[in-house]
Design an enzyme around this catalytic site. Structure first.
Site, PDB file in Angstrom:
ATOM      1  N   HIS A  67      -2.073   7.231   7.252  1.00 54.21           N
ATOM      2  CA  HIS A  67      -1.117   8.333   6.175  1.00 54.21           C
ATOM      3  C   HIS A  67      -2.062   9.641   5.554  1.00 54.21           C
ATOM      4  CE1 HIS A  67       2.387   6.492   6.172  1.00 54.21           C
ATOM      5  NE2 HIS A  67       1.945   5.157   5.386  1.00 54.21           N
ATOM      6  N   HIS A 115      -4.261   1.801   7.823  1.00 59.58           N
ATOM      7  CA  HIS A 115      -2.599   2.131   7.475  1.00 59.58           C
ATOM      8  C   HIS A 115      -2.401   3.021   7.101  1.00 59.58           C
ATOM      9  CE1 HIS A 115       1.657   1.611   8.098  1.00 59.58           C
ATOM     10  NE2 HIS A 115       1.726   2.380   6.832  1.00 59.58           N
ATOM     11  N   GLU A 116      -3.477   3.419   5.706  1.00 65.53           N
ATOM     12  CA  GLU A 116      -3.478   3.599   4.661  1.00 65.53           C
ATOM     13  C   GLU A 116      -4.152   5.502   4.988  1.00 65.53           C
ATOM     14  OE1 GLU A 116      -0.562   3.556   2.304  1.00 65.53           O
ATOM     15  OE2 GLU A 116      -0.659   1.722   2.920  1.00 65.53           O
ATOM     16  N   GLY A 140       1.175  -0.945  -0.184  1.00 67.35           N
ATOM     17  CA  GLY A 140       0.391  -0.119  -0.119  1.00 67.35           C
ATOM     18  C   GLY A 140       0.975   1.580  -0.371  1.00 67.35           C
ATOM     19  N   CYS A 177       6.296   0.276   7.109  1.00 67.81           N
ATOM     20  CA  CYS A 177       5.425   1.451   6.276  1.00 67.81           C
ATOM     21  C   CYS A 177       7.346   1.088   5.461  1.00 67.81           C
ATOM     22  CB  CYS A 177       5.659   2.995   7.340  1.00 67.81           C
ATOM     23  SG  CYS A 177       5.297   3.961   6.351  1.00 67.81           S
ATOM     24  N   LEU A 178       6.685   1.616   4.096  1.00 68.09           N
ATOM     25  CA  LEU A 178       8.028   1.588   3.059  1.00 68.09           C
ATOM     26  C   LEU A 178       7.802   3.008   3.523  1.00 68.09           C
ATOM     27  CD1 LEU A 178       6.104   1.331   0.509  1.00 68.09           C
ATOM     28  CD2 LEU A 178       7.572  -0.352   1.717  1.00 68.09           C
ATOM     29  N   GLN A 214       3.208   9.754   1.202  1.00 69.48           N
ATOM     30  CA  GLN A 214       3.706   9.291   1.039  1.00 69.48           C
ATOM     31  C   GLN A 214       5.592   9.561  -0.473  1.00 69.48           C
ATOM     32  OE1 GLN A 214       2.482   4.930   2.220  1.00 69.48           O
ATOM     33  NE2 GLN A 214       4.875   4.937   2.871  1.00 69.48           N
TER      34      GLN A 214
HETATM   35 NI    NI Z   1       3.021   3.339   5.330  1.00 71.21          NI
END
Ligand code: NI
Length: 201
Positions: free
Chosen positions: A145, A141-142, A52, A99-100, A57
């Site tokens: 963000h 989670h997204e 995701g 998380c990326l 991000q």
């Molecule tokens: Ni993340």
């Protein structure tokens, strides 16, 4: 197209980049430029082996994220959620998240097991779905963000202690990259985000 968000130059920003704390406003207009941006977000997500990726991000103040629960461009379903709204949370479940934007940091997060989500797709059609399991977790989670919330904010005091040193290292790295002029100042970032919001939000 404007240099403000040329899709080919998009990159995943890392903690503690200020855009990760930006609360995104709803998207009011979908154009071909935004479609290219979404395509690029999928590519960046796959390159980073993620499942995701939210717009902030990649340093964009847009209320949208992309998901493919398999993390594989040749498998699974690619989903785009624009202006998502979550409701009817049911149950609770703990699972490890990463998380990326905070590579190699992981920790257990408790979230509702099932949620209902309403959003728009890129085609403007309404998506209304009951989610559970991994998809429910990724979507929550997204959505976090988009509100400027990171999974590390949701860790227990003990788990947060376990990742504190790694987060400090990210802060040092960010400060030194900024000193080298690789990252805009807070004021420049704020200006850029508000220019983009005027265009899409
Ligand atoms: Ni993340």
């Amino acid at each position: 197209m404007s240099r403000l968000c040329d899709p080919t130059t998009l990159q995943i920003v890392q903690y503690p980049h200020p855009t990760l704390r930006h609360k995104s406003k709803p998207v009011r207009r979908v154009d071909s430029h935004l479609r290219d941006t979404v395509r690029r977000m999928f590519e960046l997500m796959y390159e980073a082996q993620g499942v995701g990726l939210a717009a902030n991000q990649v340093d964009l103040p847009l209320r949208l994220f992309v998901v493919n629960t398999t993390g594989d461009p040749d498998e699974g379903i690619e989903q785009v959620f624009i202006n998502p709204v979550m409701s009817r949370p049911k149950g609770l479940e703990e699972a490890e998240e990463g998380c990326l934007s905070i590579p190699d940091v992981r920790g257990p997060v408790t979230r509702p097991k099932r949620v209902r989500v309403q959003a728009f797709g890129l085609d403007g059609k309404v998506i209304e779905t009951e989610l559970e399991g991994l998809t429910a977790r990724i979507v929550q989670h997204e959505i976090d963000h988009l509100d400027g919330v990171l999974f590390t904010d949701r860790l227990s005091t003990t788990s947060r202690l376990a990742v504190a040193e790694a987060l400090d290292e990210f802060k040092r790295e960010f400060a030194s990259r900024r000193q080298l002029g690789e990252i805009l100042s807070d004021a420049e970032i704020t200006q850029r985000l508000s220019d983009l919001e005027r265009r899409y939000c």
